[in-house]
Design a protein around this motif. Sequence first.
Motif, short mmCIF file in Angstrom:
data_model
loop_
_atom_site.label_atom_id
_atom_site.label_comp_id
_atom_site.label_asym_id
_atom_site.label_seq_id
_atom_site.Cartn_x
_atom_site.Cartn_y
_atom_site.Cartn_z
N LEU A 60 0.82 -1.20 0.00
CA LEU A 60 0.00 0.00 0.00
C LEU A 60 0.86 1.26 0.00
O LEU A 60 1.93 1.30 0.61
CB LEU A 60 -0.90 0.02 1.24
N ALA A 61 0.37 2.29 -0.67
CA ALA A 61 1.04 3.59 -0.64
C ALA A 61 0.81 4.21 0.73
O ALA A 61 -0.33 4.44 1.13
CB ALA A 61 0.48 4.50 -1.73
N ALA A 62 1.89 4.47 1.44
CA ALA A 62 1.78 5.03 2.79
C ALA A 62 1.88 6.56 2.79
O ALA A 62 1.44 7.22 3.73
CB ALA A 62 2.87 4.45 3.69
N GLU A 63 2.46 7.11 1.73
CA GLU A 63 2.64 8.56 1.60
C GLU A 63 2.11 9.01 0.25
O GLU A 63 2.06 8.24 -0.70
CB GLU A 63 4.13 8.92 1.70
N PRO A 64 1.70 10.28 0.13
CA PRO A 64 1.24 10.80 -1.16
C PRO A 64 2.35 10.68 -2.21
O PRO A 64 3.48 11.08 -1.97
CB PRO A 64 0.91 12.27 -0.88
N GLU A 65 2.03 10.09 -3.36
CA GLU A 65 3.03 9.87 -4.42
C GLU A 65 2.35 10.13 -5.77
O GLU A 65 1.51 9.35 -6.21
CB GLU A 65 3.53 8.45 -4.36
N TYR A 66 2.72 11.24 -6.41
CA TYR A 66 2.13 11.58 -7.71
C TYR A 66 2.99 11.01 -8.82
O TYR A 66 4.21 11.25 -8.89
CB TYR A 66 2.02 13.09 -7.86
N PRO A 172 9.40 -7.61 -13.22
CA PRO A 172 8.49 -6.49 -13.47
C PRO A 172 8.15 -5.75 -12.18
O PRO A 172 8.31 -6.29 -11.09
CB PRO A 172 7.24 -7.19 -14.00
N VAL A 173 7.69 -4.52 -12.33
CA VAL A 173 7.09 -3.78 -11.23
C VAL A 173 5.75 -3.25 -11.74
O VAL A 173 5.66 -2.76 -12.87
CB VAL A 173 8.00 -2.64 -10.72
N THR A 174 4.72 -3.39 -10.93
CA THR A 174 3.37 -3.01 -11.34
C THR A 174 2.79 -2.04 -10.33
O THR A 174 2.86 -2.29 -9.12
CB THR A 174 2.47 -4.24 -11.47
N LEU A 175 2.20 -0.95 -10.82
CA LEU A 175 1.69 0.11 -9.97
C LEU A 175 0.20 0.32 -10.22
O LEU A 175 -0.23 0.41 -11.36
CB LEU A 175 2.45 1.41 -10.22
N LEU A 176 -0.56 0.41 -9.16
CA LEU A 176 -1.98 0.72 -9.25
C LEU A 176 -2.13 2.21 -8.94
O LEU A 176 -1.73 2.67 -7.86
CB LEU A 176 -2.77 -0.13 -8.25
N ILE A 177 -2.67 2.94 -9.90
CA ILE A 177 -2.68 4.41 -9.86
C ILE A 177 -4.11 4.91 -9.99
O ILE A 177 -4.87 4.44 -10.84
CB ILE A 177 -1.80 4.97 -10.99
N ASP A 178 -4.48 5.87 -9.14
CA ASP A 178 -5.86 6.36 -9.15
C ASP A 178 -6.07 7.37 -10.28
O ASP A 178 -5.12 7.75 -10.98
CB ASP A 178 -6.25 6.91 -7.77
N PRO A 179 -7.31 7.82 -10.51
CA PRO A 179 -7.59 8.71 -11.64
C PRO A 179 -6.91 10.07 -11.59
O PRO A 179 -6.85 10.77 -12.59
CB PRO A 179 -9.12 8.86 -11.59
N LYS A 180 -6.36 10.45 -10.43
CA LYS A 180 -5.63 11.70 -10.31
C LYS A 180 -4.14 11.53 -10.60
O LYS A 180 -3.39 12.50 -10.55
CB LYS A 180 -5.81 12.29 -8.91
N GLY A 181 -3.71 10.30 -10.84
CA GLY A 181 -2.30 10.04 -11.06
C GLY A 181 -1.55 9.71 -9.78
O GLY A 181 -0.32 9.74 -9.76
N CYS A 182 -2.28 9.38 -8.72
CA CYS A 182 -1.69 9.12 -7.42
C CYS A 182 -1.55 7.62 -7.16
O CYS A 182 -2.45 6.84 -7.49
CB CYS A 182 -2.54 9.74 -6.31
N LEU A 184 -1.67 4.13 -5.48
CA LEU A 184 -2.43 3.41 -4.46
C LEU A 184 -1.59 2.28 -3.87
O LEU A 184 -1.74 1.94 -2.69
CB LEU A 184 -3.71 2.83 -5.06
N GLY A 185 -0.73 1.69 -4.68
CA GLY A 185 0.13 0.62 -4.21
C GLY A 185 0.87 -0.01 -5.38
O GLY A 185 0.64 0.34 -6.54
#
Length: 209
Positions: A60-66, A172-182, A184-185
């Motif tokens: 999980l993303a613990a800090e804000p990450e754009y 590989p590395v895989t990122l789940l990103i919300d609609p704002k570009g932030c 999630l994990g």
Amino acid sequence: MRRSAVTAVIAAVAVICGGAALYGIAGPDSNAASAQCGTAPKAAAALDALATGEVAAFQLAAEPEYLGGLTFRGENGEERALSDFAGKTLLVNVWATWCAPCRREMPALDRLQAAEADARFAVMPISIDLGSRDKPAAFLKSVGASNLPLLTDPSTEIFNDLKRRSLALGLPVTLLIDPKGCLLGHINGPAEWDSADGVKLVQAAKEGA
């Protein structure tokens, strides 16, 4: 205990695959990330109970990450940024043709794209192979990935940026990103993304957006 043990195993596998890579671009400063993504860690925490089974290594993303500023080449070779896809939840997979775990994982990502892609969600695999697009294009064809777009970063800058942010240990590395570009994990190493566990996690992220 479960999360730390699984993460350690996946990290070891990922380092073996990605040990030779050094890539990246610089992200925004922490104040900009906080302003854009201040609520993302709370949204990420809501996914914690779903990080099980085939996606137990999801961190999980613990800090804000754009991450909207990450750039790559689109399907026609044009320069794109993740921010161009604002409004969609994204599953961004950074991979290369020489990465054996990437070959095993790609069909699952292709099936996930076929089943879940819509106006609110997309799988975005980004190859960091050097040179022309021919090699990653041939790779996708060879594994039967007919639903995924051909996205590339021959500059290999995306992975370097992710390394600087301590998000990538290898490929590989895989990122789940919300609609704002932030963020999630993310997961280092392969996962069965089209499994029941993977689909539940993606659907929850999409519904929570």
